[in-house]
Enzyme design. Sequence first.
Site, PDB file in Angstrom:
ATOM      1  N   LYS A  44       0.826  -1.218   0.000  1.00 27.34           N
ATOM      2  CA  LYS A  44       0.000   0.000   0.000  1.00 27.34           C
ATOM      3  C   LYS A  44       0.863   1.274   0.000  1.00 27.34           C
ATOM      4  O   LYS A  44       2.074   1.215   0.282  1.00 27.34           O
ATOM      5  CB  LYS A  44      -0.921  -0.036   1.217  1.00 27.34           C
ATOM      6  CG  LYS A  44      -1.960  -1.152   1.194  1.00 27.34           C
ATOM      7  CD  LYS A  44      -2.939  -0.979   2.347  1.00 27.34           C
ATOM      8  CE  LYS A  44      -3.967  -2.074   2.378  1.00 27.34           C
ATOM      9  NZ  LYS A  44      -4.966  -1.834   3.456  1.00 27.34           N
ATOM     10  N   TYR A  72     -12.450  -2.072  -3.747  1.00 26.14           N
ATOM     11  CA  TYR A  72     -12.922  -2.296  -2.377  1.00 26.14           C
ATOM     12  C   TYR A  72     -14.453  -2.342  -2.293  1.00 26.14           C
ATOM     13  O   TYR A  72     -15.001  -2.085  -1.219  1.00 26.14           O
ATOM     14  CB  TYR A  72     -12.371  -1.210  -1.451  1.00 26.14           C
ATOM     15  CG  TYR A  72     -10.991  -1.483  -0.883  1.00 26.14           C
ATOM     16  CD1 TYR A  72     -10.667  -2.699  -0.290  1.00 26.14           C
ATOM     17  CD2 TYR A  72     -10.011  -0.485  -0.890  1.00 26.14           C
ATOM     18  CE1 TYR A  72      -9.422  -2.932   0.265  1.00 26.14           C
ATOM     19  CE2 TYR A  72      -8.749  -0.714  -0.343  1.00 26.14           C
ATOM     20  CZ  TYR A  72      -8.470  -1.942   0.237  1.00 26.14           C
ATOM     21  OH  TYR A  72      -7.230  -2.158   0.798  1.00 26.14           O
ATOM     22  N   ASN A  97      -1.926   0.267   6.879  1.00 31.61           N
ATOM     23  CA  ASN A  97      -1.444  -1.007   7.434  1.00 31.61           C
ATOM     24  C   ASN A  97      -0.541  -1.773   6.451  1.00 31.61           C
ATOM     25  O   ASN A  97      -0.392  -2.977   6.512  1.00 31.61           O
ATOM     26  CB  ASN A  97      -2.616  -1.858   7.946  1.00 31.61           C
ATOM     27  CG  ASN A  97      -3.594  -2.244   6.853  1.00 31.61           C
ATOM     28  OD1 ASN A  97      -3.443  -1.847   5.706  1.00 31.61           O
ATOM     29  ND2 ASN A  97      -4.585  -3.046   7.202  1.00 31.61           N
ATOM     30  N   GLU A 154      -9.916 -10.445  -7.250  1.00 33.01           N
ATOM     31  CA  GLU A 154      -8.888  -9.407  -7.121  1.00 33.01           C
ATOM     32  C   GLU A 154      -7.755  -9.599  -8.129  1.00 33.01           C
ATOM     33  O   GLU A 154      -7.228  -8.628  -8.666  1.00 33.01           O
ATOM     34  CB  GLU A 154      -8.346  -9.410  -5.684  1.00 33.01           C
ATOM     35  CG  GLU A 154      -9.384  -8.922  -4.685  1.00 33.01           C
ATOM     36  CD  GLU A 154      -8.915  -8.949  -3.241  1.00 33.01           C
ATOM     37  OE1 GLU A 154      -9.693  -8.568  -2.364  1.00 33.01           O
ATOM     38  OE2 GLU A 154      -7.752  -9.346  -2.986  1.00 33.01           O
TER      39      GLU A 154
HETATM   40  P1  CMP Z   1      -7.420  -4.441   3.869  1.00 35.64           P
HETATM   41  O1  CMP Z   1      -6.975  -5.801   4.218  1.00 35.64           O
HETATM   42  O2  CMP Z   1      -6.791  -3.780   2.702  1.00 35.64           O
HETATM   43  O3  CMP Z   1      -9.009  -4.454   3.638  1.00 35.64           O
HETATM   44  C1  CMP Z   1      -9.829  -3.328   3.870  1.00 35.64           C
HETATM   45  C2  CMP Z   1      -9.117  -2.249   4.609  1.00 35.64           C
HETATM   46  O4  CMP Z   1      -9.944  -1.315   5.264  1.00 35.64           O
HETATM   47  C3  CMP Z   1      -8.268  -2.825   5.706  1.00 35.64           C
HETATM   48  O5  CMP Z   1      -7.174  -3.502   5.144  1.00 35.64           O
HETATM   49  C4  CMP Z   1      -7.944  -1.587   6.532  1.00 35.64           C
HETATM   50  O6  CMP Z   1      -6.757  -0.938   6.081  1.00 35.64           O
HETATM   51  C5  CMP Z   1      -9.140  -0.655   6.245  1.00 35.64           C
HETATM   52  N1  CMP Z   1      -9.919  -0.355   7.438  1.00 35.64           N
HETATM   53  C6  CMP Z   1     -10.113   0.872   7.942  1.00 35.64           C
HETATM   54  N2  CMP Z   1     -10.902   0.823   9.021  1.00 35.64           N
HETATM   55  C7  CMP Z   1     -11.223  -0.475   9.218  1.00 35.64           C
HETATM   56  C8  CMP Z   1     -12.015  -1.168  10.187  1.00 35.64           C
HETATM   57  N3  CMP Z   1     -12.627  -0.543  11.193  1.00 35.64           N
HETATM   58  N4  CMP Z   1     -12.105  -2.519  10.072  1.00 35.64           N
HETATM   59  C9  CMP Z   1     -11.501  -3.178   9.051  1.00 35.64           C
HETATM   60  N5  CMP Z   1     -10.742  -2.565   8.101  1.00 35.64           N
HETATM   61  C10 CMP Z   1     -10.600  -1.225   8.189  1.00 35.64           C
END
Ligand code: CMP
Length: 133
Positions: A9, A49, A112, A126
């Site tokens: 990311k 997403y 993250n 995906e």
């Molecule tokens: P990812 O695995 O890329 O999938 C969706 C993303 O939403 C997740 O990582 C997080 O970076 C983001 N995100 C932000 N807020 C939340 C939340 N409360 N719960 C889960 N994912 C979140």
Amino acid sequence: MEETLSIIKPDAMERNLEDEIKKIFIKNNFEIVKEKKVKLDKKEAEQFYKVHETKPFYDDLCNYLSSGPVLVMVLKKENAIADNRKIMGSTNPQDADQGTIRKQFGISIDKNSVHGSDSKENAQKEISFFFKD
Ligand code: CMP
């Protein structure tokens, strides 16, 4: 053999962690079968997403994913989907186990550092989102 989609990311790309994170995948016996660096626009991030479109964090998430270049990869090994999620660690870096990518590099639940497919169905979706052939 199974394939999964991994994304490095914008927060990790900005800090030049691309090679260090790829080394972790290779060390854990993943083969990087396809990779490309892309900059998504907001609409593409929203499509990617889409499963999260009803979530309160959806708009911020799409703004973030489209904020800078990302590295997308197809990773291959036995149990690639589950094993990738294991080495990434919990979504929130604060909750991630020691030694995981998100514990080591993640800044916040949004920033993250990596994404990984969460199921066979989503992995297929995906992968074809980024790699059309
Ligand atoms: P990812 O695995 O890329 O999938 C969706 C993303 O939403 C997740 O990582 C997080 O970076 C983001 N995100 C932000 N807020 C939340 C939340 N409360 N719960 C889960 N994912 C979140």
